[in-house]
Design a protein around this motif. Sequence first.
Motif, PDB file in Angstrom:
ATOM      1  N   VAL A 167      47.949  59.459  67.043  1.00  0.00           N
ATOM      2  CA  VAL A 167      49.064  59.789  67.798  1.00  0.00           C
ATOM      3  C   VAL A 167      48.806  59.459  68.991  1.00  0.00           C
ATOM      4  N   PRO A 168      49.954  59.271  69.746  1.00  0.00           N
ATOM      5  CA  PRO A 168      49.590  59.175  71.445  1.00  0.00           C
ATOM      6  C   PRO A 168      49.228  60.260  72.030  1.00  0.00           C
ATOM      7  N   PRO A 169      48.396  60.037  73.174  1.00  0.00           N
ATOM      8  CA  PRO A 169      48.365  58.804  73.993  1.00  0.00           C
ATOM      9  C   PRO A 169      47.013  58.138  73.334  1.00  0.00           C
ATOM     10  N   SER A 170      46.527  58.227  72.427  1.00  0.00           N
ATOM     11  CA  SER A 170      45.581  57.405  71.652  1.00  0.00           C
ATOM     12  C   SER A 170      45.901  56.015  71.864  1.00  0.00           C
ATOM     13  N   SER A 171      44.878  55.136  71.927  1.00  0.00           N
ATOM     14  CA  SER A 171      45.333  53.712  72.298  1.00  0.00           C
ATOM     15  C   SER A 171      46.192  52.900  71.553  1.00  0.00           C
ATOM     16  N   TYR A 172      45.870  52.808  70.272  1.00  0.00           N
ATOM     17  CA  TYR A 172      46.456  52.025  69.297  1.00  0.00           C
ATOM     18  C   TYR A 172      47.842  52.642  68.873  1.00  0.00           C
ATOM     19  N   ALA A 173      47.655  53.984  68.752  1.00  0.00           N
ATOM     20  CA  ALA A 173      48.960  54.995  68.318  1.00  0.00           C
ATOM     21  C   ALA A 173      49.996  54.716  69.211  1.00  0.00           C
ATOM     22  N   ALA A 174      49.720  54.662  70.595  1.00  0.00           N
ATOM     23  CA  ALA A 174      50.521  54.686  71.872  1.00  0.00           C
ATOM     24  C   ALA A 174      51.370  53.381  71.746  1.00  0.00           C
ATOM     25  N   SER A 175      50.767  52.214  71.137  1.00  0.00           N
ATOM     26  CA  SER A 175      51.578  51.096  70.978  1.00  0.00           C
ATOM     27  C   SER A 175      52.531  50.875  69.938  1.00  0.00           C
ATOM     28  N   LEU A 176      52.257  51.974  68.933  1.00  0.00           N
ATOM     29  CA  LEU A 176      53.521  52.005  68.037  1.00  0.00           C
ATOM     30  C   LEU A 176      54.913  52.273  68.502  1.00  0.00           C
ATOM     31  N   ALA A 177      55.730  51.819  67.553  1.00  0.00           N
ATOM     32  CA  ALA A 177      57.346  52.088  67.866  1.00  0.00           C
ATOM     33  C   ALA A 177      57.815  53.461  67.482  1.00  0.00           C
ATOM     34  N   TRP A 178      57.430  54.604  67.868  1.00  0.00           N
ATOM     35  CA  TRP A 178      57.858  55.814  67.562  1.00  0.00           C
ATOM     36  C   TRP A 178      59.200  56.162  67.673  1.00  0.00           C
ATOM     37  N   SER A 179      59.958  56.261  66.571  1.00  0.00           N
ATOM     38  CA  SER A 179      61.323  56.366  66.908  1.00  0.00           C
ATOM     39  C   SER A 179      61.785  57.763  67.491  1.00  0.00           C
ATOM     40  N   GLU A 180      60.816  58.901  67.489  1.00  0.00           N
ATOM     41  CA  GLU A 180      61.068  60.108  67.933  1.00  0.00           C
ATOM     42  C   GLU A 180      59.585  60.500  68.317  1.00  0.00           C
ATOM     43  N   LYS A 181      59.924  61.946  68.734  1.00  0.00           N
ATOM     44  CA  LYS A 181      58.187  62.463  69.237  1.00  0.00           C
ATOM     45  C   LYS A 181      57.371  62.524  68.175  1.00  0.00           C
ATOM     46  N   PRO A 182      56.264  61.709  68.234  1.00  0.00           N
ATOM     47  CA  PRO A 182      55.139  61.942  66.922  1.00  0.00           C
ATOM     48  C   PRO A 182      54.837  63.187  66.712  1.00  0.00           C
ATOM     49  N   PRO A 183      54.380  63.315  65.330  1.00  0.00           N
ATOM     50  CA  PRO A 183      53.931  64.935  65.011  1.00  0.00           C
ATOM     51  C   PRO A 183      52.601  65.271  65.741  1.00  0.00           C
ATOM     52  N   GLN A 184      52.423  66.426  66.013  1.00  0.00           N
ATOM     53  CA  GLN A 184      51.095  66.962  66.637  1.00  0.00           C
ATOM     54  C   GLN A 184      50.083  66.645  65.634  1.00  0.00           C
ATOM     55  N   PRO A 185      48.811  66.297  66.075  1.00  0.00           N
ATOM     56  CA  PRO A 185      47.815  66.138  65.307  1.00  0.00           C
ATOM     57  C   PRO A 185      47.285  67.335  64.510  1.00  0.00           C
ATOM     58  N   SER A 186      47.252  67.210  63.165  1.00  0.00           N
ATOM     59  CA  SER A 186      46.808  68.369  62.457  1.00  0.00           C
ATOM     60  C   SER A 186      45.600  68.177  61.546  1.00  0.00           C
ATOM     61  N   LEU A 187      44.740  67.084  61.934  1.00  0.00           N
ATOM     62  CA  LEU A 187      43.553  66.761  61.043  1.00  0.00           C
ATOM     63  C   LEU A 187      42.492  66.990  62.252  1.00  0.00           C
ATOM     64  N   ALA A 188      41.315  67.440  61.944  1.00  0.00           N
ATOM     65  CA  ALA A 188      40.194  67.559  62.810  1.00  0.00           C
ATOM     66  C   ALA A 188      39.507  66.252  63.055  1.00  0.00           C
TER      67      ALA A 188
END
Length: 303
Positions: A167-188
Motif C-alpha cells: 500500500v502507499p506510500p511504498s514505492s510500487y504500490a504508490a504507482s497503482l491507480a487506487w480508485s479510493e483510499k487504500p486499505p490499511q496494512p494488516s499483515l506484519a
Amino acid sequence: MRRKINLTLLILVLLIGVPYYWLLLDNRPGNAQAKPISIAQLRELSGSVPGQAPKAIELELTAHRLVPRTLFAAGNGLKRAVIGVMAWRLPVEGGKPIVIDTGLNAIDAKAMGMAEFWPERQAKVERAMDEAGLILATHEHPDHLGALARKGGAALASVARLNAGQVPPSSYAASLAWSEKPPQPSLAAEGLQAVAPGVVVIPAPSHTPGSQMIYVRLADGREVLFAGDIATMAASWQELRARSRLVGDYLAPENRSEVFAWLRTIRALKKEAPGLLVIPGHDFEWLIQDKAAKAVVRIGFRQ
C-alpha cells in the motif's frame, strides 16, 4: 589483415557479447542462504486457525504476453514463453472463497503491453472478489494487485489483507491507480502468519518490498505454495534462475540477493515435502502441462 579481423572480432565481443551475457545470461546466485523456514512450521500454523480449509485451487488467466524466457529466468533460452496474468480462487466448503492476486483491467493490460486481454475472464475475477471472505496478493505490481486497486470500495477493503509494502506510500504500490483510499496494512512485515484455516502468509521482501509467498494446505491435505514473482517461471526455483539483470536491475528493480535466498528456500521446502506444488508467478504453460499441477489446479473459476 588477419590482425585487423581479430581485433574487430574482439571489439565486437566486448561491445556486444559482454553486455549480452551480463544483461540476459548472468545467473550467479551468490552466497545468499535459504531462510530458516520448515514445512513443519507451515503445517502447524496452517492448522492453528479453526474452520474449513480451502478445498480446491482455481485459476483464471486474464491476459498474457509472449517474451523470451531468458528475461524472466536468466539463461533459460530465447524461446518465447507465455507470461500469463493469473488470478486464483480457493473455494471453501460452507464459507466464502479466498482470492489470491486479482488480475488487471484493460487500461493496465494495454500499458503493460499484453498481447491479449480477456475482459470476460477478468469480470469473473471481479465477481470472485465481491464474494470473497479474504483477498491476498503475492506483491504490489499491477498484474497482481492492479484490479483490486482500481476496484476499491469499503467492502473489498474489509476483506483485503495487505502488508505495508503493498500500500502507499511504498514505492510500487504508490504507482497503482487506487480508485479510493487504500486499505490499511494488516499483515506484519516479518514472521509467518496464519490468516485463515489452511493458509499461511510468508513475508518475503525481495522482488518488491511487499513480496510474500502464500502456503496453502487444502482440506484433503494437498499442499501448495504460491511463489509470486520471486519464482516467475517454474525454472526459476527448479534451476535457481533469477530474472535477467536487464529486468531485475533496470526495468523492474528487485533485490537479487534476497530473490536467490527465497528461491533456495523454495527448493528446501520442496525437498522436505516432495508433494508440495510450487505455483510460479506467470508460467501458465508449465501449469497446464505439468502432471502434478494439472492434478491440483482447475482452469477457470467455478461460479
